[in-house]
Design an enzyme around this catalytic site. Structure first.
Site, PDB file in Angstrom:
ATOM      1  N   HIS A 150     -38.265  -8.390   0.455  1.00 34.17           N
ATOM      2  CA  HIS A 150     -39.572  -8.099   0.728  1.00 34.17           C
ATOM      3  C   HIS A 150     -39.953  -7.836   2.222  1.00 34.17           C
ATOM      4  O   HIS A 150     -39.789  -8.661   2.867  1.00 34.17           O
ATOM      5  CB  HIS A 150     -40.630  -9.181  -0.064  1.00 34.17           C
ATOM      6  CG  HIS A 150     -42.089  -8.683  -0.118  1.00 34.17           C
ATOM      7  ND1 HIS A 150     -42.517  -7.690   0.015  1.00 34.17           N
ATOM      8  CD2 HIS A 150     -43.122  -9.680   0.332  1.00 34.17           C
ATOM      9  CE1 HIS A 150     -43.776  -7.520   0.063  1.00 34.17           C
ATOM     10  NE2 HIS A 150     -44.228  -8.826   0.428  1.00 34.17           N
ATOM     11  N   CYS A 187     -46.370  -9.485  -4.874  1.00 38.47           N
ATOM     12  CA  CYS A 187     -45.303  -9.033  -4.011  1.00 38.47           C
ATOM     13  C   CYS A 187     -43.948  -9.033  -4.819  1.00 38.47           C
ATOM     14  O   CYS A 187     -43.055  -8.115  -4.585  1.00 38.47           O
ATOM     15  CB  CYS A 187     -45.324  -9.390  -2.668  1.00 38.47           C
ATOM     16  SG  CYS A 187     -46.558  -9.102  -1.820  1.00 38.47           S
ATOM     17  N   ASN A 197     -46.336  -4.123   4.777  1.00 40.05           N
ATOM     18  CA  ASN A 197     -45.980  -4.848   3.621  1.00 40.05           C
ATOM     19  C   ASN A 197     -46.627  -3.826   2.592  1.00 40.05           C
ATOM     20  O   ASN A 197     -47.835  -3.861   2.424  1.00 40.05           O
ATOM     21  CB  ASN A 197     -46.493  -6.068   3.868  1.00 40.05           C
ATOM     22  CG  ASN A 197     -46.548  -6.941   2.340  1.00 40.05           C
ATOM     23  OD1 ASN A 197     -46.207  -6.222   1.303  1.00 40.05           O
ATOM     24  ND2 ASN A 197     -46.671  -8.091   2.481  1.00 40.05           N
TER      25      ASN A 197
HETATM   26  N1  ACO Z   1     -54.190  -9.361  16.457  1.00 43.30           N
HETATM   27  C1  ACO Z   1     -54.399 -10.483  17.461  1.00 43.30           C
HETATM   28  N2  ACO Z   1     -54.479 -11.747  17.045  1.00 43.30           N
HETATM   29  C2  ACO Z   1     -54.442 -12.193  16.013  1.00 43.30           C
HETATM   30  C3  ACO Z   1     -54.247 -11.142  14.783  1.00 43.30           C
HETATM   31  C4  ACO Z   1     -54.086  -9.772  15.325  1.00 43.30           C
HETATM   32  N3  ACO Z   1     -53.935  -8.884  14.306  1.00 43.30           N
HETATM   33  N4  ACO Z   1     -54.379 -11.719  13.778  1.00 43.30           N
HETATM   34  C5  ACO Z   1     -54.560 -12.975  13.869  1.00 43.30           C
HETATM   35  N5  ACO Z   1     -54.539 -13.158  15.426  1.00 43.30           N
HETATM   36  C6  ACO Z   1     -54.997 -14.617  16.096  1.00 43.30           C
HETATM   37  C7  ACO Z   1     -55.644 -15.674  15.024  1.00 43.30           C
HETATM   38  O1  ACO Z   1     -56.913 -15.424  15.365  1.00 43.30           O
HETATM   39  C8  ACO Z   1     -55.144 -16.984  16.070  1.00 43.30           C
HETATM   40  O2  ACO Z   1     -55.957 -17.043  17.210  1.00 43.30           O
HETATM   41  P1  ACO Z   1     -56.323 -18.145  17.809  1.00 43.30           P
HETATM   42  O3  ACO Z   1     -55.056 -19.040  17.948  1.00 43.30           O
HETATM   43  O4  ACO Z   1     -57.236 -18.137  19.067  1.00 43.30           O
HETATM   44  O5  ACO Z   1     -56.884 -18.976  16.692  1.00 43.30           O
HETATM   45  C9  ACO Z   1     -53.581 -16.369  16.514  1.00 43.30           C
HETATM   46  O6  ACO Z   1     -53.661 -15.087  16.479  1.00 43.30           O
HETATM   47  C10 ACO Z   1     -52.432 -17.004  15.541  1.00 43.30           C
HETATM   48  O7  ACO Z   1     -53.097 -16.843  14.112  1.00 43.30           O
HETATM   49  P2  ACO Z   1     -52.050 -17.099  13.082  1.00 43.30           P
HETATM   50  O8  ACO Z   1     -52.587 -16.733  11.759  1.00 43.30           O
HETATM   51  O9  ACO Z   1     -51.583 -18.617  13.237  1.00 43.30           O
HETATM   52  O10 ACO Z   1     -50.724 -16.083  13.302  1.00 43.30           O
HETATM   53  P3  ACO Z   1     -49.398 -16.061  12.590  1.00 43.30           P
HETATM   54  O11 ACO Z   1     -48.156 -16.182  13.810  1.00 43.30           O
HETATM   55  O12 ACO Z   1     -49.390 -17.276  11.533  1.00 43.30           O
HETATM   56  O13 ACO Z   1     -49.374 -14.519  12.175  1.00 43.30           O
HETATM   57  C11 ACO Z   1     -49.290 -13.685   9.900  1.00 43.30           C
HETATM   58  C12 ACO Z   1     -50.073 -14.412  11.095  1.00 43.30           C
HETATM   59  C13 ACO Z   1     -48.690 -12.432  10.205  1.00 43.30           C
HETATM   60  C14 ACO Z   1     -50.292 -13.354   8.652  1.00 43.30           C
HETATM   61  C15 ACO Z   1     -48.301 -14.587   9.508  1.00 43.30           C
HETATM   62  O14 ACO Z   1     -48.772 -15.889   9.053  1.00 43.30           O
HETATM   63  C16 ACO Z   1     -47.444 -14.077   8.101  1.00 43.30           C
HETATM   64  O15 ACO Z   1     -46.872 -13.092   8.088  1.00 43.30           O
HETATM   65  N6  ACO Z   1     -47.706 -14.924   6.772  1.00 43.30           N
HETATM   66  C17 ACO Z   1     -46.911 -14.362   5.889  1.00 43.30           C
HETATM   67  C18 ACO Z   1     -47.338 -13.302   5.234  1.00 43.30           C
HETATM   68  C19 ACO Z   1     -46.689 -12.850   4.044  1.00 43.30           C
HETATM   69  O16 ACO Z   1     -45.439 -13.244   3.780  1.00 43.30           O
HETATM   70  N7  ACO Z   1     -47.318 -12.145   2.984  1.00 43.30           N
HETATM   71  C20 ACO Z   1     -46.589 -11.985   1.782  1.00 43.30           C
HETATM   72  C21 ACO Z   1     -47.577 -11.884   0.595  1.00 43.30           C
HETATM   73  S1  ACO Z   1     -49.010 -10.938   0.591  1.00 43.30           S
HETATM   74  C22 ACO Z   1     -49.429 -10.634  -0.755  1.00 43.30           C
HETATM   75  O17 ACO Z   1     -49.032 -11.407  -1.582  1.00 43.30           O
HETATM   76  C23 ACO Z   1     -50.417  -9.669  -1.279  1.00 43.30           C
END
Ligand code: ACO
Length: 317
Positions: free
Chosen positions: A244, A110, A274
């Site tokens: 980003h 990214c 993204n």
């Molecule tokens: N829909 C519904 N529920 C979901 C989804 C979804 N799409 N995805 C995950 N959940 C659930 C999980 O299973 C979990 O359920 P549980 O509590 O029963 O176990 C709950 O939601 C919370 O999951 P988390 O992974 O803790 O969710 P979080 O709030 O951290 O969001 C996310 C996840 C969106 C991926 C976030 O962590 C994020 O944005 N991280 C940074 C991503 C980033 O910056 N990427 C850039 C680099 S990518 C690259 O280089 C290719």
């Protein structure tokens, strides 16, 4: 010596996939995706490769720069989702737009577009190039596991491009890598050698979301502070921040920590998700096309992601 941005352009495919569309494919909802990520819809390529989209963005950037392809001295593209390792995305673009200059790709996930911009500056400083086309292009839909709700709701396809020429608009930059695959990994196709004795992983994005989130919020704040200081500016001198587009909560956090009003951050994640290395040049190009960006404005760009990597720079438009 540094560069001035002569022209910008972006391309996104026509096909829109909404959160409601995704909720029919995996166990998710518009409400969860909007609250936790901030994406409403994303574009998905049906038949265009990353280099096809890169060429479409490049044509627009060239048109807005007023330069023709034969005036380019170099093409540098960033991508993690090209169809072929060779020809490179930049090589395909060179062929498609009718240029004849050296062309190559860089890969820093990214953060790749800012790594590519910084590479371009080095060639200009050595006097090897006056006009360079820099591109970020991704067809992430082909490396996303569409059965994994924790990743497939985040990503989208598209490309963005800058045409830059020698000038005085690149004020500071910072590149960072902490190599390792424990937080983000995108395995490549392992091939079919009869001698291969390793584990073949599916070529999909693996990401530990929360760990990536922590890395991102720390780097976005510290990188912007560092490049602002390096440029001899204060945070109030910045007219726009083009971050980003990974998660709107990361941008909200940066706005609070840096005490920069949210209106100064350009945000289009709700429309495109993204798009990895394409995210910053798409957002910048859209901001430029909106007419809000004026010549002389100070803009910070920043990105973070796989590698792990991060990058930031300050430009004077
Ligand atoms: N829909 C519904 N529920 C979901 C989804 C979804 N799409 N995805 C995950 N959940 C659930 C999980 O299973 C979990 O359920 P549980 O509590 O029963 O176990 C709950 O939601 C919370 O999951 P988390 O992974 O803790 O969710 P979080 O709030 O951290 O969001 C996310 C996840 C969106 C991926 C976030 O962590 C994020 O944005 N991280 C940074 C991503 C980033 O910056 N990427 C850039 C680099 S990518 C690259 O280089 C290719």
């Amino acid at each position: 010596m540094s560069f001035r941005i002569m022209g910008t352009g972006f391309y996104v495919p026509d096909k829109v996939i909404t959160n409601d569309d995704l909720s029919k494919m995996v166990d998710t909802s518009d409400e969860w995706i909007m609250q936790r990520v901030g994406v409403r819809e994303r574009r998905v390529s049906v038949d265009m490769t990353a280099s096809d989209m890169a060429a479409a963005a490049a044509e627009k950037a060239l048109a807005s720069s007023g330069l023709s392809a034969d005036k380019l001295d170099m093409i540098i593209a960033a991508s993690i989702s090209s169809n072929d390792l060779c020809p490179t995305v930049a090589g395909y673009v060179q062929m498609k737009i009718g240029a004849s200059c050296p062309s190559f790709d860089v890969n820093s996930a990214c953060s790749g577009f800012i790594f590519a911009l910084d590479t371009a500056v080095s060639f200009m400083e050595r006097g090897c190039a006056e006009n360079i086309l820099v591109i970020g292009a991704e067809r992430l839909s082909k490396i996303v596991d569409w059965t994994d709700r924790s990743t497939c709701v985040i990503f989208g396809d598209g490309a963005g491009a800058f045409v830059i020429s020698k000038g005085d608009g690149y004020l500071s930059s910072k590149l960072y890598t902490a190599g390792g695959n424990d937080i983000i990994e995108i395995p490549n196709y392992a091939g079919e050698s009869p001698f291969y004795n390793g584990i073949k992983l599916p070529p999909y994005i693996f990401m530990q979301g929360q760990e990536t989130f922590k890395f991102a919020v720390n780097k976005i704040v510290s990188d912007i502070k560092e490049v602002t200081e390096k440029a001899g500016l204060s945070i109030d001198d910045i007219d726009y921040i083009v971050p980003h587009q990974a998660n709107v909560r990361i941008i909200d956090y940066a706005s609070k920590r840096l005490k920069v009003p949210k209106e100064k951050f350009y945000v289009n994640i709700h429309k495109y998700g993204n798009t990895s290395s394409a995210s910053v040049p798409i957002a910048f190009s859209e901001l430029a096309e909106s007419g809000r960006l004026k010549r002389g404005d100070i803009v910070a760009m920043c990105a973070f992601g796989g590698g792990l990597s991060s990058a930031a720079c300050i430009i004077k438009y």
